[in-house]
Design a protein around this motif. Structure first.
Motif, PDB file in Angstrom:
ATOM      1  N   GLU A   1     -61.686   1.573  17.901  1.00  0.00           N
ATOM      2  CA  GLU A   1     -61.086   0.817  19.005  1.00  0.00           C
ATOM      3  C   GLU A   1     -59.600   0.568  18.759  1.00  0.00           C
ATOM      4  N   CYS A   2     -59.239   0.311  17.512  1.00  0.00           N
ATOM      5  CA  CYS A   2     -57.831   0.060  17.189  1.00  0.00           C
ATOM      6  C   CYS A   2     -56.966   1.273  17.514  1.00  0.00           C
ATOM      7  N   PHE A   3     -57.420   2.458  17.131  1.00  0.00           N
ATOM      8  CA  PHE A   3     -56.617   3.649  17.381  1.00  0.00           C
ATOM      9  C   PHE A   3     -56.645   4.038  18.861  1.00  0.00           C
ATOM     10  N   TYR A   4     -57.702   3.662  19.548  1.00  0.00           N
ATOM     11  CA  TYR A   4     -57.738   3.846  21.003  1.00  0.00           C
ATOM     12  C   TYR A   4     -56.644   2.990  21.654  1.00  0.00           C
ATOM     13  N   ILE A   5     -56.522   1.754  21.211  1.00  0.00           N
ATOM     14  CA  ILE A   5     -55.496   0.855  21.746  1.00  0.00           C
ATOM     15  C   ILE A   5     -54.103   1.407  21.495  1.00  0.00           C
ATOM     16  N   MET A   6     -53.854   1.869  20.272  1.00  0.00           N
ATOM     17  CA  MET A   6     -52.534   2.398  19.949  1.00  0.00           C
ATOM     18  C   MET A   6     -52.190   3.590  20.836  1.00  0.00           C
ATOM     19  N   ALA A   7     -53.179   4.456  21.056  1.00  0.00           N
ATOM     20  CA  ALA A   7     -52.949   5.623  21.902  1.00  0.00           C
ATOM     21  C   ALA A   7     -52.639   5.216  23.338  1.00  0.00           C
ATOM     22  N   MET A   8     -53.457   4.316  23.900  1.00  0.00           N
ATOM     23  CA  MET A   8     -53.276   3.934  25.296  1.00  0.00           C
ATOM     24  C   MET A   8     -51.958   3.191  25.514  1.00  0.00           C
ATOM     25  N   ASP A   9     -51.611   2.315  24.595  1.00  0.00           N
ATOM     26  CA  ASP A   9     -50.377   1.551  24.769  1.00  0.00           C
ATOM     27  C   ASP A   9     -49.155   2.462  24.676  1.00  0.00           C
ATOM     28  N   GLU A  10     -49.140   3.338  23.695  1.00  0.00           N
ATOM     29  CA  GLU A  10     -47.975   4.210  23.535  1.00  0.00           C
ATOM     30  C   GLU A  10     -47.882   5.214  24.678  1.00  0.00           C
TER      31      GLU A  10
ATOM     32  N   SER B   1     -48.914   4.679  27.691  1.00  0.00           N
ATOM     33  CA  SER B   1     -48.468   3.940  28.875  1.00  0.00           C
ATOM     34  C   SER B   1     -46.954   3.795  28.908  1.00  0.00           C
ATOM     35  N   ARG B   2     -46.332   3.808  27.742  1.00  0.00           N
ATOM     36  CA  ARG B   2     -44.879   3.632  27.665  1.00  0.00           C
ATOM     37  C   ARG B   2     -44.137   4.893  28.127  1.00  0.00           C
ATOM     38  N   VAL B   3     -44.696   6.065  27.838  1.00  0.00           N
ATOM     39  CA  VAL B   3     -43.998   7.297  28.234  1.00  0.00           C
ATOM     40  C   VAL B   3     -44.390   7.759  29.632  1.00  0.00           C
ATOM     41  N   THR B   4     -45.484   7.227  30.164  1.00  0.00           N
ATOM     42  CA  THR B   4     -45.919   7.601  31.514  1.00  0.00           C
ATOM     43  C   THR B   4     -45.697   6.483  32.526  1.00  0.00           C
ATOM     44  N   ASP B   5     -45.372   5.282  32.033  1.00  0.00           N
ATOM     45  CA  ASP B   5     -45.226   4.090  32.888  1.00  0.00           C
ATOM     46  C   ASP B   5     -46.508   3.806  33.664  1.00  0.00           C
ATOM     47  N   ASP B   6     -47.629   4.037  33.011  1.00  0.00           N
ATOM     48  CA  ASP B   6     -48.941   3.815  33.620  1.00  0.00           C
ATOM     49  C   ASP B   6     -49.415   2.400  33.251  1.00  0.00           C
ATOM     50  N   LYS B   7     -49.356   1.490  34.183  1.00  0.00           N
ATOM     51  CA  LYS B   7     -49.716   0.095  33.917  1.00  0.00           C
ATOM     52  C   LYS B   7     -51.217  -0.068  33.681  1.00  0.00           C
ATOM     53  N   ASP B   8     -52.025   0.821  34.264  1.00  0.00           N
ATOM     54  CA  ASP B   8     -53.463   0.740  34.036  1.00  0.00           C
ATOM     55  C   ASP B   8     -53.798   1.003  32.568  1.00  0.00           C
ATOM     56  N   MET B   9     -53.096   1.930  31.954  1.00  0.00           N
ATOM     57  CA  MET B   9     -53.323   2.204  30.537  1.00  0.00           C
ATOM     58  C   MET B   9     -52.934   1.003  29.675  1.00  0.00           C
ATOM     59  N   GLN B  10     -51.809   0.392  30.015  1.00  0.00           N
ATOM     60  CA  GLN B  10     -51.391  -0.793  29.268  1.00  0.00           C
ATOM     61  C   GLN B  10     -52.441  -1.889  29.387  1.00  0.00           C
ATOM     62  N   LEU B  11     -52.947  -2.103  30.610  1.00  0.00           N
ATOM     63  CA  LEU B  11     -53.984  -3.113  30.825  1.00  0.00           C
ATOM     64  C   LEU B  11     -55.248  -2.761  30.053  1.00  0.00           C
ATOM     65  N   GLU B  12     -55.596  -1.490  30.042  1.00  0.00           N
ATOM     66  CA  GLU B  12     -56.781  -1.041  29.319  1.00  0.00           C
ATOM     67  C   GLU B  12     -56.647  -1.321  27.822  1.00  0.00           C
ATOM     68  N   ALA B  13     -55.461  -1.075  27.296  1.00  0.00           N
ATOM     69  CA  ALA B  13     -55.214  -1.349  25.878  1.00  0.00           C
ATOM     70  C   ALA B  13     -55.374  -2.842  25.586  1.00  0.00           C
TER      71      ALA B  13
ATOM     72  N   GLN C   1     -47.515  -3.363  17.898  1.00  0.00           N
ATOM     73  CA  GLN C   1     -47.518  -2.270  18.870  1.00  0.00           C
ATOM     74  C   GLN C   1     -47.477  -2.808  20.306  1.00  0.00           C
ATOM     75  N   LEU C   2     -48.347  -3.759  20.612  1.00  0.00           N
ATOM     76  CA  LEU C   2     -48.481  -4.230  21.987  1.00  0.00           C
ATOM     77  C   LEU C   2     -47.294  -5.066  22.456  1.00  0.00           C
ATOM     78  N   THR C   3     -46.606  -5.708  21.516  1.00  0.00           N
ATOM     79  CA  THR C   3     -45.509  -6.597  21.907  1.00  0.00           C
ATOM     80  C   THR C   3     -44.144  -5.927  21.880  1.00  0.00           C
ATOM     81  N   GLU C   4     -44.031  -4.762  21.286  1.00  0.00           N
ATOM     82  CA  GLU C   4     -42.728  -4.110  21.151  1.00  0.00           C
ATOM     83  C   GLU C   4     -42.077  -3.885  22.527  1.00  0.00           C
ATOM     84  N   GLY C   5     -40.976  -4.585  22.752  1.00  0.00           N
ATOM     85  CA  GLY C   5     -40.206  -4.388  23.968  1.00  0.00           C
ATOM     86  C   GLY C   5     -40.891  -4.802  25.250  1.00  0.00           C
TER      87      GLY C   5
END
Length: 388
Positions: free
Chosen positions: A124-133, A135-147, A191-195
């Motif tokens: 789950e931790c590595f899933y979160i890291m993948a989804m959050d990062e 979301s940053r390059v795609t600007d996909d807010k759903d991925m950020q929320l999922e993370a 990871q989640l709070t960066e910027g």
């Protein structure tokens, strides 16, 4: 002299980074079913089609981080590979647990069927890291929320009720503060709070502080040792479990703490991170006869029960390089740079494969090749984190 050596080190790192990225771009992509092959031999051939979720998540994260932060990797093929890997994870990694809560599988078939689920939080931790990062390059807010939603599930398992992990409560078992858990949670907070702004920063502020305090409890023996497992009342555990040391984990925790101390301007925590979580594991963990860092140790000098205890693995050396270079950059203490150079010389003379590219991951105590694959259930392209 130090400036020259640092520049030479930087150039070697740059070359290794390029070679490693090219290896995984060339050999790991599954263009039929999506995601990435993780079991890759020394020459790039896939020797097992099983896909490990830890490595799927790490590879998505790494592609995105390289794409986002380093100009020479801002290439369409890297972004598209990250998107494809993220789509595979979102479609197949999550499975419904026995409690009705979502878990992530540990291992999948090539076409995405779950094979194994671990009773831990790390997939789950590595899933979160993948989804959050991603979301940053795609600007996909759903991925950020999922993370963030998966993060809330992990927090609940760790701090409220762990029964959703599927681990039975046995009468002879007792709760343990394993350093890997608060370490990983602190990594996720960063990871989640960066910027992300004050709202997200404040959301995880208390959790970050809790993680730091949990990690600091692993300073034991009147400040002379870092132990991998301690009791919930901050004391040493009996037996092998209590005496276990993992120098690589301690060094990794050290640079996590160092990052946190920088964010908060905490000079005392900075000193603790360097003196206790870097210097102590380096002093006890460095093999004075053959060089390199031992994988496991027993604080009382008994033979560790882990069969691979004396091996030299790639990742503790990566953590040591990050830790000592980060510590030197903040303090300019020459002894920390000396540590970096010593680890650098061992690492780059033993792990890289000059013929086929990428790195070997597992050496004997004497520094000879033990396992020759480039990717497996626990080793992937995550060595690149050191270079970023």
């Amino acid at each position: 002299m130090s400036v020259v050596r640092l520049e030479e080190s930087r150039e070697r790192i740059r070359t290794e980074l390029d070679n490693t990225v090219n290896f995984w771009l060339k050999y790991s992509h599954d263009t039929v079913h999506g995601g990435f092959f993780t079991c890759i031999g020394r020459d790039g051939k896939v020797y097992d089609e099983l896909k490990y979720v830890w490595l799927q998540g790490r590879q998505v994260w790494m592609y995105c981080r390289l794409y986002r932060t380093m100009d020479r990797f801002r290439k369409p093929e890297i972004l598209e590979a990250a998107k494809a890997g993220g789509a595979f994870l979102r479609k197949f990694a999550r499975v419904s647990g026995s409690s009705g809560q979502w878990k992530c599988a540990f291992c999948l078939t090539r076409d995405g069927k779950a094979v194994k689920i671990q009773r831990t939080i790390f997939s789950e931790c590595f899933y979160i890291m993948a989804m959050d990062e991603l979301s940053r390059v795609t600007d996909d807010k759903d991925m950020q929320l999922e993370a963030e939603q998966m993060m809330e599930q992990i927090i609940y398992w760790v701090r409220v009720d762990s029964s959703g992990l599927g681990r039975p409560q046995l009468p002879g078992d007792f709760p343990v503060n394993s350093m890997a858990v608060p370490m990983m949670l602190l990594c996720l907070v960063q990871q989640l709070t960066e910027g992300r702004g004050q709202e997200v920063f404040q959301k995880y502020r208390e959790l970050g502080s809790w993680c730091v305090q949990q990690i600091l409890q692993h300073i034991q023996r009147d400040g002379t040792a870092i132990l991998e497992n301690v009791s919930l009342d901050k004391t040493e555990l009996p037996g092998c479990q209590g005496r276990l040391q993992n120098p690589g984990h301690a060094l990794e925790a050290g640079w996590f703490l160092l990052q946190y101390s920088t964010e908060w301007g905490d000079e005392e925590l900075q000193r603790t991170a360097i003196d206790k979580f870097m210097e102590l594991p380096y002093q006890c963990g460095w093999d004075k006869e053959h060089g390199g860092l031992f994988y496991f140790l027993d604080v009382d000098g008994h033979c560790p029960t882990q069969l691979e205890w004396s091996m030299k693995l790639w990742w503790p050396h990566c953590e040591a390089l990050i830790a000592f270079l980060m510590a030197y950059s903040q303090t300019k203490k020459p002894e920390l740079l000396d540590r970096f150079f010593q680890v650098f010389e061992y690492t780059f003379s033993h792990f890289p494969d000059a013929k086929n590219g990428e790195w070997f991951g597992y050496l004997t105590q004497e520094g000879k090749l033990a396992l020759d694959f480039k990717g497996g259930p626990f080793k992937g392209k995550d060595i690149i984190q050191m270079w970023n």
